[in-house]
Every structure is written in C-alpha cells, then in structure tokens.
Scaffold this motif. Structure first.
Motif, PDB file in Angstrom:
ATOM      1  N   LEU A 165      23.182  13.726  37.003  1.00  0.00           N
ATOM      2  CA  LEU A 165      21.829  15.134  36.437  1.00  0.00           C
ATOM      3  C   LEU A 165      22.605  15.978  36.557  1.00  0.00           C
ATOM      4  O   LEU A 165      23.183  17.194  36.368  1.00  0.00           O
ATOM      5  CB  LEU A 165      21.568  14.961  38.198  1.00  0.00           C
ATOM      6  N   ARG A 205      17.285  19.871  38.747  1.00  0.00           N
ATOM      7  CA  ARG A 205      16.848  19.349  40.043  1.00  0.00           C
ATOM      8  C   ARG A 205      14.933  20.705  39.658  1.00  0.00           C
ATOM      9  O   ARG A 205      15.501  21.921  39.133  1.00  0.00           O
ATOM     10  CB  ARG A 205      16.499  19.418  41.376  1.00  0.00           C
ATOM     11  N   TRP A 242       9.361  17.126  43.806  1.00  0.00           N
ATOM     12  CA  TRP A 242      10.491  17.254  43.411  1.00  0.00           C
ATOM     13  C   TRP A 242      10.600  16.435  42.297  1.00  0.00           C
ATOM     14  O   TRP A 242      10.825  14.983  42.350  1.00  0.00           O
ATOM     15  CB  TRP A 242      11.950  17.475  43.955  1.00  0.00           C
ATOM     16  N   TYR A 280      13.552  15.359  38.579  1.00  0.00           N
ATOM     17  CA  TYR A 280      15.209  15.234  38.308  1.00  0.00           C
ATOM     18  C   TYR A 280      15.128  15.180  36.726  1.00  0.00           C
ATOM     19  O   TYR A 280      14.888  14.212  35.937  1.00  0.00           O
ATOM     20  CB  TYR A 280      15.967  14.213  39.189  1.00  0.00           C
ATOM     21  N   TRP A 288      12.550  13.359  32.695  1.00  0.00           N
ATOM     22  CA  TRP A 288      12.168  13.910  33.851  1.00  0.00           C
ATOM     23  C   TRP A 288      11.649  12.525  35.121  1.00  0.00           C
ATOM     24  O   TRP A 288      11.039  11.365  34.424  1.00  0.00           O
ATOM     25  CB  TRP A 288      11.321  14.670  33.540  1.00  0.00           C
ATOM     26  N   ALA A 295      12.065  11.920  42.266  1.00  0.00           N
ATOM     27  CA  ALA A 295      12.627  12.405  43.457  1.00  0.00           C
ATOM     28  C   ALA A 295      12.369  12.137  44.760  1.00  0.00           C
ATOM     29  O   ALA A 295      11.317  13.047  44.602  1.00  0.00           O
ATOM     30  CB  ALA A 295      14.015  13.208  43.211  1.00  0.00           C
ATOM     31  N   TYR A 341      26.057  17.442  44.249  1.00  0.00           N
ATOM     32  CA  TYR A 341      25.040  17.773  43.910  1.00  0.00           C
ATOM     33  C   TYR A 341      24.689  19.637  43.956  1.00  0.00           C
ATOM     34  O   TYR A 341      22.660  19.693  43.148  1.00  0.00           O
ATOM     35  CB  TYR A 341      24.066  16.807  43.915  1.00  0.00           C
ATOM     36  N   ALA A 375      18.748  23.612  40.419  1.00  0.00           N
ATOM     37  CA  ALA A 375      17.455  24.170  41.154  1.00  0.00           C
ATOM     38  C   ALA A 375      16.620  24.753  40.756  1.00  0.00           C
ATOM     39  O   ALA A 375      17.148  25.902  41.375  1.00  0.00           O
ATOM     40  CB  ALA A 375      17.991  23.860  42.391  1.00  0.00           C
TER      41      ALA A 375
END
Length: 162
Positions: A14, A17, A24, A26, A49, A52, A67, A72
């Motif tokens: 990942l 975000r 959302w 990711y 991309w 999620a 995470y 984000a």
C-alpha cells in the motif's frame, strides 16, 4: 494489502490512500508473472489505484497500526457556508433548443438539471441572460433557473410579486 483481482487475490504494498466523493481508493503495487515473446517467464511490478474495500483489504494478522504510516489524503472538511447551506451546485446554465417555431423555442436550464442536454456547452450568467432575453426562450422552473435568473432580468424589486 490483499488486492482482489479477477484471477484471485495477491499480496501487495500500500503506497497511498485518497478519499474521493465516492469513497476511498488505494494506490497499491504487486508483482505479476509475464511471458516475453521468447516464452521466458519473469516477474514485473505494477502499480494501480483500486477502490477500498471492494478490491483491497488488510492482510490477516497484520496490525492495522502498520497502515497508519501510509500517506492518506482525505477530502477537506466542508467550510462553514457549505455546512449551513449544503453542497453548491455546479456553475453555469445550458440552452436547450426545442427545434420549433412559436413562443416556446428554447429553455434555459441549470447545468445539473435532469432535463438539461448534456451535449451543450455551459454558459456564464451573462450569456444565459442574453439568451433569456430572446423571444421564445423560457427559464426552467424545475431546476430553479427561473428563480435564479429572473431577478437579474427584471430587477430585484420583482421578487415576491405575484
């Protein structure tokens, strides 16, 4: 991250975000097996991309705090005006040509009106007023174009007249 692909699940990384109005997404990377023109198999890394939680989920047994270090980008909080009045409509108006003669030849709609044609360019308020002054043009009451543009056409003293 577990990335859900049509062929099954793969484990990947990942990277980022990002929150969009629809939810959302990711930025993830994972390795794929590829075959070159000589038939030689090798791996290559790809980034993409994914939405999620539809196509990405945490790996079982991994602490979710891991995470938290991933960048984000949530949507900005609405300002006080938007919190009070709600989301603003997109700017502009659209002219719908009715393709006939007589008193009802064209209609001016707000760009987000369900009756507005989607293949027409958006007009500024000044262009919309210029079209509204033409004979045979009316303002759509469904989307509020009439409510928004009539005071500019007739003057603000006309508001509230029966």
């Amino acid at each position: 991250m577990q990335i859900l692909l049509p062929q099954g699940e793969v484990t990947g990384l990942l990277w980022e975000r990002r929150q969009l109005p629809g939810g959302w997404v990711y930025l993830v990377s994972f390795d794929l097996w590829v075959c070159d023109e000589d038939g030689v198999m090798s791996t290559t890394s790809t980034r993409m991309w994914v939405d999620a939680p539809g196509h990405a989920r945490p790996v079982d047994g991994v602490d979710l705090a891991a995470y938290a270090a991933v960048p984000a980008h949530p949507l900005p909080a609405p300002d006080s005006v938007e919190r009070q009045l709600g989301p603003r409509r997109p700017p502009g108006w659209v002219v719908e040509s009715l393709g006939r003669r007589g008193p009802d030849r064209a209609v001016i709609h707000a760009v987000d009106c369900c009756e507005a044609p989607s293949d027409r360019p958006a007009l500024t308020w000044q262009q919309a007023l210029d079209h509204a002054e033409r004979p045979g043009t009316r303002l759509c009451a469904l989307c509020g174009a009439a409510h928004e543009l009539e005071p500019l056409l007739k003057g603000f003293d006309s508001i509230g007249e029966g």
